[in-house]
Design a protein around this motif. Structure first.
Motif, PDB file in Angstrom:
ATOM      1  N   THR A  54     -43.264  87.508  50.518  1.00  0.00           N
ATOM      2  CA  THR A  54     -42.294  87.679  51.545  1.00  0.00           C
ATOM      3  C   THR A  54     -42.048  89.340  51.604  1.00  0.00           C
ATOM      4  O   THR A  54     -42.863  89.979  50.526  1.00  0.00           O
ATOM      5  CB  THR A  54     -40.953  87.104  51.374  1.00  0.00           C
ATOM      6  N   THR A  56     -39.672  90.912  50.234  1.00  0.00           N
ATOM      7  CA  THR A  56     -39.072  91.194  49.008  1.00  0.00           C
ATOM      8  C   THR A  56     -40.083  91.135  47.855  1.00  0.00           C
ATOM      9  O   THR A  56     -40.047  91.932  47.184  1.00  0.00           O
ATOM     10  CB  THR A  56     -38.000  90.244  48.758  1.00  0.00           C
ATOM     11  N   ASP A  57     -40.901  90.012  48.025  1.00  0.00           N
ATOM     12  CA  ASP A  57     -42.122  89.845  47.211  1.00  0.00           C
ATOM     13  C   ASP A  57     -43.046  91.160  47.077  1.00  0.00           C
ATOM     14  O   ASP A  57     -43.336  91.661  45.979  1.00  0.00           O
ATOM     15  CB  ASP A  57     -42.945  88.734  47.299  1.00  0.00           C
ATOM     16  N   ARG A 308     -37.199  79.007  54.278  1.00  0.00           N
ATOM     17  CA  ARG A 308     -37.257  79.911  53.411  1.00  0.00           C
ATOM     18  C   ARG A 308     -36.561  79.565  52.077  1.00  0.00           C
ATOM     19  O   ARG A 308     -35.453  79.216  52.163  1.00  0.00           O
ATOM     20  CB  ARG A 308     -36.742  81.336  53.847  1.00  0.00           C
ATOM     21  N   GLN A 310     -35.172  80.447  48.047  1.00  0.00           N
ATOM     22  CA  GLN A 310     -35.097  81.355  46.846  1.00  0.00           C
ATOM     23  C   GLN A 310     -34.691  80.798  45.782  1.00  0.00           C
ATOM     24  O   GLN A 310     -33.417  79.849  45.815  1.00  0.00           O
ATOM     25  CB  GLN A 310     -33.788  82.471  47.677  1.00  0.00           C
ATOM     26  N   SER A 319     -30.918  79.796  47.619  1.00  0.00           N
ATOM     27  CA  SER A 319     -30.563  79.175  48.967  1.00  0.00           C
ATOM     28  C   SER A 319     -32.017  78.611  49.453  1.00  0.00           C
ATOM     29  O   SER A 319     -33.063  78.944  49.181  1.00  0.00           O
ATOM     30  CB  SER A 319     -30.133  80.442  49.613  1.00  0.00           C
ATOM     31  N   SER A 323     -36.088  79.495  58.239  1.00  0.00           N
ATOM     32  CA  SER A 323     -36.498  80.839  58.866  1.00  0.00           C
ATOM     33  C   SER A 323     -37.167  80.681  60.162  1.00  0.00           C
ATOM     34  O   SER A 323     -37.374  81.674  61.178  1.00  0.00           O
ATOM     35  CB  SER A 323     -37.625  81.480  57.878  1.00  0.00           C
ATOM     36  N   ARG A 360     -39.842  83.846  43.216  1.00  0.00           N
ATOM     37  CA  ARG A 360     -38.210  83.832  43.368  1.00  0.00           C
ATOM     38  C   ARG A 360     -37.967  83.552  44.896  1.00  0.00           C
ATOM     39  O   ARG A 360     -37.075  83.148  45.047  1.00  0.00           O
ATOM     40  CB  ARG A 360     -37.732  85.392  43.030  1.00  0.00           C
ATOM     41  N   SER A 361     -38.794  83.895  45.661  1.00  0.00           N
ATOM     42  CA  SER A 361     -38.691  83.634  47.135  1.00  0.00           C
ATOM     43  C   SER A 361     -39.757  83.088  47.781  1.00  0.00           C
ATOM     44  O   SER A 361     -41.115  84.068  47.358  1.00  0.00           O
ATOM     45  CB  SER A 361     -38.155  84.915  47.905  1.00  0.00           C
ATOM     46  N   ASN A 363     -42.007  80.806  51.213  1.00  0.00           N
ATOM     47  CA  ASN A 363     -41.577  79.931  52.405  1.00  0.00           C
ATOM     48  C   ASN A 363     -42.414  78.446  52.450  1.00  0.00           C
ATOM     49  O   ASN A 363     -43.634  78.230  51.837  1.00  0.00           O
ATOM     50  CB  ASN A 363     -42.368  80.590  53.668  1.00  0.00           C
TER      51      ASN A 363
END
Lengths: 372, 228
Positions: A54, A56-57, A308, A310, A319, A323, A360-361, A363
């Protein structure tokens, strides 16, 4: 009534029994593969991972890539220094250059390994560790210098040897040629014997001279070799002692954080292993989510929801948000609930730290139509 | 997948002891089927012979003639009973004065031959009984042994999944399957063959009784003939 004498033999029953068993075994062999069902996906629901990277990744990966890129030049720096030192000598000794470079690379690798250890220790350890690192570095540098000197000497010896050998060869060839010519002449022309003898004498004298010179040179070389070998041995001993001390210190520091450090080193070193581990983790997550997903019965077909997810480093759910909605709020809710029910993913803690950051995150795509 | 799960490959992948047990069970299965076939044929032949002999006997043939027809060496079935009984009758009749003594001797002789016939009919059925009752346990032993080995091997494994356990368990379970494969036919065959043998025995005993009654009647007729 003659029949009474006849007894029922055992040959026919034996044949029948053996035939029966052969038949049964044949059935198991030839029928079994046919009746074996085609492999069906036993997953009631497939939640597919569509993208692990994603926004952030990607940012994280970029930040990760920076130190790696920085590490690269740092490792290369020692090379030019060493080459500059040797540059003047190397121009004269181009033949031995290749061997020298190989040795230098080996030395650099050793240095890099030491640097890596030092860096790892730095990350985790306390001030003591830092002191040890400083020691290691100084020791490593000293080592390198000593090695470089030893190499230079060895190169000089190698050159001398090569030259001496070349001279000897040339002399020997000249001798052989002269002899051959002289023989031919003697055999073919008897008249030129006297000349040939004179030549032979001259050649013999030349030979003696050359041999004497070669002997002298060889003795000189041997003496030089012995000296160099003694020096090199002394240096090696000193280096070995230093290495041992450094290794002992490093081992002492590494023992405390042994597994973590090695794991980190491995994850950095081979991205493949990390990828495999990550695939395994993704499969685990997917399976867990699949099992805990109860699809709403009245949901229309063809719905696809992307959730999504996390996670915390411990594998707990931070969370889970939709998405990309399927349009059916009930369906979306069921997907989010499935993720919430499947959490925490405790396998996360078993992953190496590098891989942990990756997950960490991510889909999850919920697409029940994938199955059937 | 198909190859790895076929019975033959499972057999070859199993441990030594499990393989040994499977071989024993295979041998037991072959043996039980040999005995089933052999006993079935023999009992069928005995039944047919009994039918023939009884019909011949009750057709009103002269007993001395029948006695001559019956082979002297090693007769079987009802012929054996008839022969031993009639021979005893002929031997005792001239010697003893009392009819009861003659009949007792005949009865004893026929009882002996009946028990001999019973022994003959039920030969090897005990082996079938043993196979039917013990093959299952032998197979179970093989399975337990195989699973034991599997779990011992799993103890050293880092990650245990169904994929690692399943083939080994399947290998072990083949032993139980083979035990059942040997035991079920043996059990069915044993029950069926003993039933058949019992039926034949009852018929032979009935024949012995009837023959005994026949001789008794014969003696009574003779005695009345002598008295008058």
């Amino acid at each position: 009534m003659a029949r009474h004498d006849r007894r029922v033999g055992y040959t026919l029953p034996t044949v029948l029994a053996v035939l029966l068993h052969v038949g049964v075994i044949g059935l198991t062999v030839f029928r079994w593969p046919q009746s074996d069902p085609v492999e069906t996906s036993n997953a009631v629901v497939q939640a597919e991972l569509i993208s692990m990277e994603t926004a952030t990744d990607q940012a994280q990966q970029a930040t990760e890539a920076q130190p790696k890129a920085q590490q690269g030049p740092e490792r290369e720096q020692p090379e030019p220094e060493a080459t500059q030192d040797d540059a003047a000598e190397e121009t004269a000794r181009q033949q031995a250059e290749a061997a020298e470079q190989a040795r230098e690379q080996a030395a650099q690798e050793a240095q890099e390994a030491a640097q890596r250890r030092a860096e790892q220790a730095r990350e985790v350890a306390t001030q003591q560790m830092q002191e040890q690192q400083a020691r290691e570095k100084s020791e490593a540098e000293a080592k390198q210098k000593a090695e470089a000197e030893a190499k230079q000497k060895a190169e000089a010896e190698a050159k001398q040897k090569a030259e001496a050998e070349a001279k000897q060869k040339a002399e020997a060839e000249a001798k052989q040629k002269a002899e051959a010519e002289a023989k031919k002449k003697a055999e073919a022309e008897a008249k030129k014997k006297a000349e040939a003898e004179a030549k032979k004498k001259a050649e013999a004298e030349a030979k003696k001279k050359a041999e004497a010179e070669a002997k002298k040179k060889a003795e000189a070389e041997a003496a030089a070799k012995k000296k160099a070998a003694a020096e090199a041995a002394a240096k090696k001993k000193a280096e070995a002692d230093r290495k041992r001390a450094a290794e002992a210190a490093a081992a002492a520091s590494q023992d405390a954080f042994g597994d973590e450090i090695t794991n980190e080193a491995e994850s950095i070193a081979n991205a493949r292993q990390a990828q495999e581990a990550s695939n395994g983790f993704m499969n685990l997550v997917r399976r867990a989510v699949e099992q805990s997903w109860s699809r709403p019965p009245n949901a229309a077909s063809g719905l696809v929801t992307v959730v999504r997810v996390q996670l915390l480093p411990t594998g707990e759910l931070l969370s889970a948000t939709v998405s990309s909605s399927s349009g059916d709020p009930g369906f979306d809710r069921s997907a989010v609930q499935a993720v919430e029910r499947a959490a925490p993913f405790t396998e996360m803690s078993q992953l190496p730290a590098e891989a942990r950051q990756k997950f960490r995150s991510f889909n999850l795509r919920f697409n029940p139509e994938d199955v059937r | 997948m198909n190859d790895s799960m076929s019975i033959i490959s499972l057999f070859f992948h199993a441990g030594l002891i499990v393989q040994l047990i499977m071989l024993i069970l295979l041998a037991a299965s072959v043996l039980s089927w040999v005995l089933i076939f052999q006993r079935a044929f023999a009992l069928k032949r005995d039944e047919r012979d009994l039918d023939e002999f009884e019909s011949h006997f009750w057709s009103g043939v002269d007993l001395n003639e029948l006695y001559r027809e019956v082979p002297a060496d090693n007769p079987q079935g009802a012929a054996h009973i008839f022969r031993s009984g009639f021979r005893e009758f002929n031997r005792l009749l001239p010697k003893s004065r009392s009819h009861n003594a003659v009949l007792e001797g005949v009865e004893r002789s026929m009882r002996v031959s009946v028990s001999r016939e019973e022994e003959r009919l039920t030969t090897h059925l005990a082996i079938l009984a043993i196979i039917s009752s013990s093959a299952v346990y032998v197979g179970l032993f093989g399975t337990v042994w195989g699973i034991l080995g599997t779990f011992q091997a799993l103890g050293g494994a880092q990650q245990v999944s169904l994929g690692t356990i399943a083939p080994a368990i399947a290998e072990a379970l083949v032993a139980t399957a083979m035990g059942l494969f040997a035991a079920i036919p043996a059990n069915i065959g044993y029950n069926r063959l003993t039933h058949k043998a019992d039926k034949l025995m009852v018929r032979m005993e009935n024949f012995a009784e009837e023959f005994h009654a026949f001789l008794h009647r014969n003696l009574q007729n003779r005695s009345t003939g002598e008295n008058t």
